[in-house]
Design a protein around this motif. Structure first.
Motif, PDB file in Angstrom:
ATOM      1  N   ALA A 211       0.849  -1.198   0.000  1.00  0.00           N
ATOM      2  CA  ALA A 211       0.000   0.000   0.000  1.00  0.00           C
ATOM      3  C   ALA A 211       0.883   1.246   0.000  1.00  0.00           C
ATOM      4  CB  ALA A 211      -0.879  -0.012   1.259  1.00  0.00           C
ATOM      5  N   THR A 212       0.274   2.379  -0.263  1.00  0.00           N
ATOM      6  CA  THR A 212       0.988   3.654  -0.182  1.00  0.00           C
ATOM      7  C   THR A 212       0.328   4.491   0.921  1.00  0.00           C
ATOM      8  OG1 THR A 212      -0.406   4.525  -1.922  1.00  0.00           O
ATOM      9  CG2 THR A 212       1.721   3.605  -2.593  1.00  0.00           C
ATOM     10  N   GLY A 213       0.563   5.791   0.909  1.00  0.00           N
ATOM     11  CA  GLY A 213      -0.020   6.670   1.923  1.00  0.00           C
ATOM     12  C   GLY A 213       0.931   6.859   3.086  1.00  0.00           C
ATOM     13  N   SER A 214       0.463   7.535   4.129  1.00  0.00           N
ATOM     14  CA  SER A 214       1.346   7.830   5.261  1.00  0.00           C
ATOM     15  C   SER A 214       1.506   6.618   6.180  1.00  0.00           C
ATOM     16  CB  SER A 214       0.814   9.037   6.047  1.00  0.00           C
ATOM     17  OG  SER A 214      -0.539   8.814   6.369  1.00  0.00           O
ATOM     18  N   THR A 215       0.501   5.762   6.227  1.00  0.00           N
ATOM     19  CA  THR A 215       0.516   4.659   7.198  1.00  0.00           C
ATOM     20  C   THR A 215       1.732   3.729   7.067  1.00  0.00           C
ATOM     21  OG1 THR A 215      -1.896   4.768   7.266  1.00  0.00           O
ATOM     22  CG2 THR A 215      -0.880   2.755   8.130  1.00  0.00           C
ATOM     23  N   PRO A 216       2.108   3.272   5.851  1.00  0.00           N
ATOM     24  CA  PRO A 216       3.194   2.272   5.803  1.00  0.00           C
ATOM     25  C   PRO A 216       4.607   2.856   5.881  1.00  0.00           C
ATOM     26  CG  PRO A 216       1.864   2.257   3.757  1.00  0.00           C
ATOM     27  CD  PRO A 216       1.515   3.489   4.522  1.00  0.00           C
TER      28      PRO A 216
ATOM     29  N   ARG B   7      -8.100  10.205  14.015  1.00  0.00           N
ATOM     30  CA  ARG B   7      -8.808  10.422  12.751  1.00  0.00           C
ATOM     31  C   ARG B   7      -9.334   9.108  12.156  1.00  0.00           C
ATOM     32  NH1 ARG B   7      -7.508  11.256   7.354  1.00  0.00           N
ATOM     33  NH2 ARG B   7      -5.475  10.296   7.600  1.00  0.00           N
ATOM     34  N   LYS B   8      -8.697   7.992  12.562  1.00  0.00           N
ATOM     35  CA  LYS B   8      -9.101   6.688  12.022  1.00  0.00           C
ATOM     36  C   LYS B   8     -10.020   5.921  12.979  1.00  0.00           C
ATOM     37  CE  LYS B   8      -6.496   7.070   8.305  1.00  0.00           C
ATOM     38  NZ  LYS B   8      -5.332   6.297   7.917  1.00  0.00           N
ATOM     39  N   ALA B   9     -10.277   6.482  14.170  1.00  0.00           N
ATOM     40  CA  ALA B   9     -10.968   5.706  15.218  1.00  0.00           C
ATOM     41  C   ALA B   9     -12.364   5.246  14.790  1.00  0.00           C
ATOM     42  CB  ALA B   9     -11.045   6.520  16.511  1.00  0.00           C
TER      43      ALA B   9
ATOM     44  N   ASN C 248       1.208  -3.681  -5.936  1.00  0.00           N
ATOM     45  CA  ASN C 248       0.596  -2.581  -5.193  1.00  0.00           C
ATOM     46  C   ASN C 248      -0.898  -2.523  -5.416  1.00  0.00           C
ATOM     47  OD1 ASN C 248       3.299  -1.436  -4.454  1.00  0.00           O
ATOM     48  ND2 ASN C 248       1.888   0.159  -3.728  1.00  0.00           N
ATOM     49  N   LEU C 249      -1.548  -1.910  -4.437  1.00  0.00           N
ATOM     50  CA  LEU C 249      -3.012  -1.850  -4.476  1.00  0.00           C
ATOM     51  C   LEU C 249      -3.554  -0.947  -5.566  1.00  0.00           C
ATOM     52  CD1 LEU C 249      -3.693  -1.344  -0.671  1.00  0.00           C
ATOM     53  CD2 LEU C 249      -4.696  -3.170  -2.063  1.00  0.00           C
ATOM     54  N   ASP C 250      -2.890   0.203  -5.769  1.00  0.00           N
ATOM     55  CA  ASP C 250      -3.583   1.216  -6.565  1.00  0.00           C
ATOM     56  C   ASP C 250      -2.644   2.261  -7.145  1.00  0.00           C
ATOM     57  OD1 ASP C 250      -3.029   2.348  -4.024  1.00  0.00           O
ATOM     58  OD2 ASP C 250      -5.086   1.998  -3.371  1.00  0.00           O
ATOM     59  N   GLU C 251      -3.170   2.993  -8.096  1.00  0.00           N
ATOM     60  CA  GLU C 251      -2.413   4.090  -8.733  1.00  0.00           C
ATOM     61  C   GLU C 251      -3.402   5.126  -9.248  1.00  0.00           C
ATOM     62  OE1 GLU C 251      -0.162   6.238  -9.063  1.00  0.00           O
ATOM     63  OE2 GLU C 251       1.494   5.045  -9.903  1.00  0.00           O
TER      64      GLU C 251
ATOM     65  N   GLY D 139     -13.452   4.444   5.764  1.00  0.00           N
ATOM     66  CA  GLY D 139     -13.575   2.983   5.778  1.00  0.00           C
ATOM     67  C   GLY D 139     -13.121   2.311   4.494  1.00  0.00           C
ATOM     68  N   HIS D 140     -12.462   3.064   3.604  1.00  0.00           N
ATOM     69  CA  HIS D 140     -12.017   2.406   2.366  1.00  0.00           C
ATOM     70  C   HIS D 140     -10.752   1.574   2.599  1.00  0.00           C
ATOM     71  CE1 HIS D 140      -9.640   6.300   1.328  1.00  0.00           C
ATOM     72  NE2 HIS D 140      -8.726   5.375   1.530  1.00  0.00           N
ATOM     73  N   ILE D 141     -10.583   0.554   1.776  1.00  0.00           N
ATOM     74  CA  ILE D 141      -9.325  -0.193   1.672  1.00  0.00           C
ATOM     75  C   ILE D 141      -8.976  -0.205   0.194  1.00  0.00           C
ATOM     76  CG2 ILE D 141      -9.291  -1.632   3.735  1.00  0.00           C
ATOM     77  CD1 ILE D 141     -10.771  -3.822   2.156  1.00  0.00           C
ATOM     78  N   GLY D 142      -7.669  -0.148  -0.121  1.00  0.00           N
ATOM     79  CA  GLY D 142      -7.322   0.191  -1.489  1.00  0.00           C
ATOM     80  C   GLY D 142      -8.025   1.517  -1.740  1.00  0.00           C
ATOM     81  N   PHE D 143      -8.563   1.717  -2.916  1.00  0.00           N
ATOM     82  CA  PHE D 143      -9.422   2.893  -3.091  1.00  0.00           C
ATOM     83  C   PHE D 143     -10.850   2.454  -3.368  1.00  0.00           C
ATOM     84  CE2 PHE D 143      -5.574   5.553  -3.312  1.00  0.00           C
ATOM     85  CZ  PHE D 143      -5.930   6.376  -2.252  1.00  0.00           C
TER      86      PHE D 143
ATOM     87  N   LEU E  76      -2.544  -3.222   4.200  1.00  0.00           N
ATOM     88  CA  LEU E  76      -3.607  -2.255   3.912  1.00  0.00           C
ATOM     89  C   LEU E  76      -3.553  -1.100   4.897  1.00  0.00           C
ATOM     90  CD1 LEU E  76      -6.397  -4.950   3.628  1.00  0.00           C
ATOM     91  CD2 LEU E  76      -5.642  -3.526   1.708  1.00  0.00           C
ATOM     92  N   GLY E  77      -3.736   0.114   4.400  1.00  0.00           N
ATOM     93  CA  GLY E  77      -4.055   1.243   5.266  1.00  0.00           C
ATOM     94  C   GLY E  77      -5.577   1.345   5.277  1.00  0.00           C
ATOM     95  N   LEU E  78      -6.097   2.207   6.125  1.00  0.00           N
ATOM     96  CA  LEU E  78      -7.550   2.344   6.242  1.00  0.00           C
ATOM     97  C   LEU E  78      -7.926   3.799   5.994  1.00  0.00           C
ATOM     98  CD1 LEU E  78     -10.258   1.005   7.182  1.00  0.00           C
ATOM     99  CD2 LEU E  78      -9.612   1.679   9.512  1.00  0.00           C
ATOM    100  N   GLY E  79      -8.836   4.018   5.049  1.00  0.00           N
ATOM    101  CA  GLY E  79      -9.296   5.381   4.808  1.00  0.00           C
ATOM    102  C   GLY E  79     -10.177   5.835   5.962  1.00  0.00           C
TER     103      GLY E  79
HETATM  104  C1  F6R Z   1      -3.063   3.484  -0.526  1.00  0.00           C
HETATM  105  C2  F6R Z   1      -4.415   2.992  -0.249  1.00  0.00           C
HETATM  106  C3  F6R Z   1      -5.319   3.712   0.681  1.00  0.00           C
HETATM  107  C4  F6R Z   1      -4.642   4.196   1.950  1.00  0.00           C
HETATM  108  C5  F6R Z   1      -5.656   4.907   2.841  1.00  0.00           C
HETATM  109  C6  F6R Z   1      -5.000   5.441   4.103  1.00  0.00           C
HETATM  110  O1  F6R Z   1      -2.388   2.614  -1.406  1.00  0.00           O
HETATM  111  O2  F6R Z   1      -4.777   2.010  -0.786  1.00  0.00           O
HETATM  112  O3  F6R Z   1      -6.384   2.862   1.013  1.00  0.00           O
HETATM  113  O4  F6R Z   1      -4.097   3.100   2.614  1.00  0.00           O
HETATM  114  O5  F6R Z   1      -6.235   5.963   2.143  1.00  0.00           O
HETATM  115  O6  F6R Z   1      -4.114   6.463   3.742  1.00  0.00           O
HETATM  116  P1  F6R Z   1      -3.082   7.042   4.811  1.00  0.00           P
HETATM  117  O7  F6R Z   1      -2.157   5.935   5.149  1.00  0.00           O
HETATM  118  O8  F6R Z   1      -2.364   8.148   4.093  1.00  0.00           O
HETATM  119  O9  F6R Z   1      -3.881   7.506   5.977  1.00  0.00           O
END
Ligand code: F6R
Length: 258
Positions: free
Chosen positions: A35-40, A199-201, A65-68, A135-139, A129-132
């Motif tokens: 995954a990407t984003g700040s979490t990993p 923010r994710k709680a 990778n999950l997404d682009e 509640g999204h995973i991936g996008f 996976l990070g978590l939006g």
């Molecule tokens: C990124 C992805 C997204 C992020 C999610 C959390 O590849 O698939 O689901 O994991 O949006 O993003 P962050 O980690 O930036 O809070």
């Protein structure tokens, strides 16, 4: 689902690193979903350190990778391909890595080929996976089919706003992505979700203790036989059964520990 509550983001990353270390030691030719984003970011820093210290050999592993973002070439600094090169791929000896091509001319064909490539590699062993915050995973945004496969998705206004800090202005954030589907993610043998911060709680609580619903795509992971969620205290505050999760973790048999 196993829920592990750690003090802070650093501890979450340490625990996740142990899971990757064990995976790669048990099966050097593992297929990793990333995954990407700040979490990993903390996990990737530790993976690079592990590779450089010779603790783990990544050279036999494969990554998907999950997404682009659609419309951004891999050379664009905000593309997820650029993110992955900067934080992981340029620093570890892993040559078989894949990420959807946001500039593919025929997106449905490209998505079908991405799915076929995952199958040809033997399927994903460990999916990170990070978590939006929605509640999204991936996008896979709320409303995504829980059986969906890799495809084009339109981001929600909230996700565009969440990701805007990485771009010069919100207007520059692409509105479309290619993402693995919820069904693609559920095919992985082990799903590992990380989340930290208050923010994710709400999303964490909905994912773990809410109903399984397309309105919270991450809740589909309740149906997954091997899913680990690692959160910090702040992301755990809305979990009703957090004391039980702590109890389970404290009493985990030694052979199950990473
Ligand atoms: C990124 C992805 C997204 C992020 C999610 C959390 O590849 O698939 O689901 O994991 O949006 O993003 P962050 O980690 O930036 O809070």
């Amino acid at each position: 689902m196993e829920v592990i509550i750690k003090q802070d983001a650093e501890e979450v990353s340490n625990e996740a690193t142990s899971i990757f270390r064990r995976q790669l030691r048990q099966k050097p030719a593992s297929v990793l979903g990333l995954a990407t984003g700040s979490t990993p970011l903390g996990l990737y820093r530790r993976m690079v350190a592990m590779a450089q210290a010779g603790e783990v050999d990544f050279s036999h592993a494969t990554a998907f990778n999950l997404d682009e973002y659609v419309g951004l070439p891999g050379t664009h600094p905000q593309s997820y391909a650029a993110y992955m090169r900067a934080h992981l791929w340029d620093h570890i000896p892993m040559t078989r890595w894949h990420i959807p091509d946001g500039t593919a001319r025929d997106i449905p064909l490209h998505c079908a080929e991405y799915e076929a490539a995952i199958r040809a590699a033997g399927g994903i062993d460990l999916q990170l996976l990070g978590l939006g915050s929605d509640g999204h995973i991936g996008f896979n945004e709320p409303g995504s089919s829980l059986g969906s496969r890799t495809r084009l998705k339109t981001l929600t206004a909230q996700t565009v706003a969440d990701n805007a800090s990485h771009f010069a202005s919100p207007a520059e954030v692409p509105r479309h992505v290619v993402t693995m589907g919820v069904g693609t993610i559920l095919d992985a043998r082990h799903c590992l979700v990380l989340a930290f911060g208050e923010r994710k709680a709400a999303a964490v609580a909905a994912m773990v203790e809410g109903p399984v619903t397309a309105m919270v795509p991450a809740s589909a992971l309740q149906m997954h036989p091997v899913c680990t969620l690692i959160v910090d205290e702040a992301a755990a505050v809305q979990l009703q059964r957090r004391e039980y999760y702590r109890w389970v973790y404290e009493n985990k048999p030694a052979w199950q520990r990473a």
